[in-house]
Design an enzyme around this catalytic site. Structure first.
Site, PDB file in Angstrom:
ATOM      1  N   ASP A  33       0.919  -1.180  -0.105  1.00 37.17           N
ATOM      2  CA  ASP A  33       0.025   0.091  -0.052  1.00 37.17           C
ATOM      3  C   ASP A  33       0.680   1.275  -0.009  1.00 37.17           C
ATOM      4  OD1 ASP A  33      -3.312   0.511   0.910  1.00 37.17           O
ATOM      5  OD2 ASP A  33      -1.784   2.145   1.084  1.00 37.17           O
ATOM      6  N   HIS A  38     -10.092  -5.416  -3.575  1.00 32.98           N
ATOM      7  CA  HIS A  38      -8.752  -5.520  -2.922  1.00 32.98           C
ATOM      8  C   HIS A  38      -9.191  -5.868  -1.391  1.00 32.98           C
ATOM      9  CE1 HIS A  38      -9.776  -1.335  -2.663  1.00 32.98           C
ATOM     10  NE2 HIS A  38      -8.981  -1.218  -1.711  1.00 32.98           N
TER      11      HIS A  38
HETATM   12  P1  5GP Z   1      -9.433   1.495   0.138  1.00 31.57           P
HETATM   13  O1  5GP Z   1      -9.692   2.752   0.737  1.00 31.57           O
HETATM   14  O2  5GP Z   1     -10.267   1.461  -1.355  1.00 31.57           O
HETATM   15  O3  5GP Z   1     -10.104   0.235   0.986  1.00 31.57           O
HETATM   16  O4  5GP Z   1      -8.090   0.934  -0.167  1.00 31.57           O
HETATM   17  C1  5GP Z   1      -7.428   1.673  -1.257  1.00 31.57           C
HETATM   18  C2  5GP Z   1      -5.978   1.658  -0.932  1.00 31.57           C
HETATM   19  O5  5GP Z   1      -5.207   1.911  -1.903  1.00 31.57           O
HETATM   20  C3  5GP Z   1      -5.702   2.759   0.205  1.00 31.57           C
HETATM   21  O6  5GP Z   1      -5.016   1.976   1.404  1.00 31.57           O
HETATM   22  C4  5GP Z   1      -4.633   3.565  -0.516  1.00 31.57           C
HETATM   23  O7  5GP Z   1      -3.494   3.975   0.371  1.00 31.57           O
HETATM   24  C5  5GP Z   1      -4.117   2.703  -1.500  1.00 31.57           C
HETATM   25  N1  5GP Z   1      -3.649   3.488  -2.664  1.00 31.57           N
HETATM   26  C6  5GP Z   1      -4.135   4.322  -3.553  1.00 31.57           C
HETATM   27  N2  5GP Z   1      -3.382   4.739  -4.547  1.00 31.57           N
HETATM   28  C7  5GP Z   1      -2.470   3.870  -4.435  1.00 31.57           C
HETATM   29  C8  5GP Z   1      -1.379   3.514  -5.595  1.00 31.57           C
HETATM   30  O8  5GP Z   1      -1.335   4.356  -6.714  1.00 31.57           O
HETATM   31  N3  5GP Z   1      -0.520   2.719  -5.215  1.00 31.57           N
HETATM   32  C9  5GP Z   1      -0.506   1.717  -4.213  1.00 31.57           C
HETATM   33  N4  5GP Z   1       0.408   1.033  -4.013  1.00 31.57           N
HETATM   34  N5  5GP Z   1      -1.680   1.871  -3.190  1.00 31.57           N
HETATM   35  C10 5GP Z   1      -2.585   2.892  -3.503  1.00 31.57           C
END
Ligand code: 5GP
Ligand code: ZN
Length: 111
Positions: free
Chosen positions: A29, A97
């Site tokens: 992340d 994810h």
């Molecule tokens: P959600 O909030 O949808 O459950 O999780 C999305 C996750 O993706 C977040 O923890 C955020 O930090 C991560 N994330 C967002 N953009 C990127 C990126 O460009 N690269 C990586 N490796 N992680 C990302």
């Protein structure tokens, strides 16, 4: 399709890969919430847990089969798996994810 993780899976956006095969990708992340914070995603675009069906649920089982192996490869046996489904639950990237979190700050229990 304008999907961040589809672009990341296609290599159009760089990531720190931890595990990859023909079906799934695991990467770090970008904004880790604890010592170990990985994301595991199917390569196939599935928007969220609400879109899991009898047709595509096999990939979810596959991800959960692989998680122990992935966790072991980064040296952890104790970890939390989180999936946020929908904006109201904190989902910011609309590509299914699972977060794998491990570290000393996982003491607080939400559930
Ligand atoms: P959600 O909030 O949808 O459950 O999780 C999305 C996750 O993706 C977040 O923890 C955020 O930090 C991560 N994330 C967002 N953009 C990127 C990126 O460009 N690269 C990586 N490796 N992680 C990302
Ligand atoms: Zn996608």
């Amino acid at each position: 399709m304008d999907c961040l993780f589809c672009k990341l899976i296609a290599g159009e956006i760089p990531s720190t890969k931890i595990y990859e095969d023909e079906k799934i990708l695991c990467f770090k992340d970008i904004a880790p919430q604890t010592d170990v914070h990985l994301l595991v995603t199917p390569k196939e675009h599935i928007c969220c847990a609400n879109a899991i069906t009898s047709e595509n649920s096999g990939i979810v089982a596959y991800i959960f089969e692989k998680i122990p192996e992935i966790a072991k490869s980064v040296g952890v046996t104790d970890y939390r798996i989180i999936n946020n489904c929908g904006e109201g639950a904190g989902q910011t990237v609309k590509h299914l994810h699972f977060h794998i979190l491990s570290g000393p700050n996982l003491n607080e229990k939400l559930v």
